[in-house]
Design an enzyme around this catalytic site. Structure first.
Site, PDB file in Angstrom:
ATOM      1  N   ASN A 160     -53.932  68.971  44.379  1.00 53.18           N
ATOM      2  CA  ASN A 160     -52.640  68.356  44.082  1.00 53.18           C
ATOM      3  C   ASN A 160     -51.450  69.244  44.440  1.00 53.18           C
ATOM      4  OD1 ASN A 160     -53.296  70.114  41.981  1.00 53.18           O
ATOM      5  ND2 ASN A 160     -52.138  68.949  40.471  1.00 53.18           N
ATOM      6  N   CYS A 161     -51.690  70.369  45.081  1.00 56.21           N
ATOM      7  CA  CYS A 161     -50.620  71.260  45.539  1.00 56.21           C
ATOM      8  C   CYS A 161     -50.054  70.703  46.845  1.00 56.21           C
ATOM      9  CB  CYS A 161     -51.181  72.662  45.749  1.00 56.21           C
ATOM     10  SG  CYS A 161     -50.040  73.817  46.530  1.00 56.21           S
ATOM     11  N   ASP A 162     -48.751  70.507  46.892  1.00 55.91           N
ATOM     12  CA  ASP A 162     -48.112  69.960  48.095  1.00 55.91           C
ATOM     13  C   ASP A 162     -48.384  70.808  49.334  1.00 55.91           C
ATOM     14  OD1 ASP A 162     -47.025  67.801  46.717  1.00 55.91           O
ATOM     15  OD2 ASP A 162     -45.110  68.813  46.355  1.00 55.91           O
TER      16      ASP A 162
END
Length: 118
Positions: free
Chosen positions: A11-13
């Site tokens: 979920n890290c951009d």
């Protein structure tokens, strides 16, 4: 199995962008999710030996900001290692390994570099 490994959290951009750009460049990779796959001391120590704790420690993220001030103040290599083992999301992402090379973080030129086009 791919010789390129991308370490991070899904979920890290920045990790999402790196994975997207690696795929667009036609590079096969294996994704290592810190949440599901964990982080062991041997792997972390290899990274620390190659790039150092200061390059790995993400002082901009939510996990860092949520640590008590007394934990953050006066951080050194030993405390940073311990914190990263306890909280892998403190590691700057993504960490990319290929053929003994370790890259920390992402920018647009990385996919081109990894593909050997730059």
């Amino acid at each position: 199995m791919a010789d390129l490994v991308v370490y991070g959290i899904p979920n890290c951009d920045t990790v999402r962008r790196a994975r997207r750009e690696l795929s667009a460049a036609g590079l096969e990779y294996r994704f290592h999710d810190f949440h599901k796959d964990g982080l062991n001391a041997v792997l972390l120590d290899r990274w620390l030996g190659r790039v150092g704790w200061d390059a790995l420690l993400n002082r901009r993220g939510t996990t860092w900001r949520q640590l008590p001030a007394e934990t953050r103040d006066g951080i050194d290599a030993t405390r940073a290692r311990s914190l990263m083992l306890d909280h892998p999301t403190l590691i700057r992402r993504p960490v990319i390994e290929r053929a003994g090379e370790i890259l920390v973080g992402w920018d647009t030129d990385r996919a081109t570099l990894l593909a050997g086009k730059g």
